[in-house]
Write a protein that holds these residues in place. Sequence first.
Motif, short mmCIF file in Angstrom:
data_model
loop_
_atom_site.label_atom_id
_atom_site.label_comp_id
_atom_site.label_asym_id
_atom_site.label_seq_id
_atom_site.Cartn_x
_atom_site.Cartn_y
_atom_site.Cartn_z
N GLN A 146 38.60 -7.53 -32.32
CA GLN A 146 38.82 -6.68 -31.15
C GLN A 146 38.32 -7.37 -29.88
O GLN A 146 37.39 -8.15 -29.93
N TYR A 201 44.27 2.54 -18.54
CA TYR A 201 43.80 3.58 -19.46
C TYR A 201 43.13 4.69 -18.65
O TYR A 201 42.49 4.42 -17.64
N ASP A 222 36.89 -2.24 -26.05
CA ASP A 222 37.04 -3.02 -27.28
C ASP A 222 37.98 -2.35 -28.28
O ASP A 222 37.81 -2.45 -29.48
N ASN A 223 38.99 -1.66 -27.72
CA ASN A 223 40.05 -1.03 -28.51
C ASN A 223 39.56 0.11 -29.40
O ASN A 223 40.23 0.50 -30.34
#
Length: 200
Positions: free
Chosen positions: A88, A157, A183-184
Amino acid sequence: MNTDKIQRLERNEKFRRKFYAKGVWRNYAIVPPSGILFVALFGFLYLFNVDHLMSLYAIPFIILLLLGTIWLKATRKYIINQKISGKQPFAICLSIPLMKKNGKTIMMFSAGSNRLNKYYLEKEKKEILDRIGSDADFVGVNPLNKLLVAVPETDIYLIYPSFSDRLSNKTTTSTVNRYVIFDNLEKIRYITLREMESFS
């Protein structure tokens, strides 16, 4: 803090280890060794109460204490190593307030190459607010009540505030620009300038 320093921090393994170490205690893998430590400490307290602390009865609890400590440290190290060696991304992103909705401040950030560019974020903010003007449900549609939602066809986002975020908004000026770690993962983590400056 300038962009170069922040990008160096993203690659600094010591900084990442310290950052992930703060969240280790929220992992369920910590529960079993913590339980063993709790039993050992409870046993010591019981023996102390009945005046048998300096007897052979303490040996099993000493063994439990040692085993629990070793297991806890090994588990903690394993969790941090998994985070560090994972695939990630680890990006420090500038976040800015997008809008207030129902008393909640919705924040936004970019996960792309412009993640530290305030002017880019302001431009994207205007475009998103224009989209909201033509589609009133654009921000309101969050059927799974996610805390982090990707805006389609962009690298932007939206951060929907959690309960703890809303509490901190009442006590501090947390709606101003601040940094987040991307970090997803579903849960967004905030980072302060002081934390970053301690490693620069």
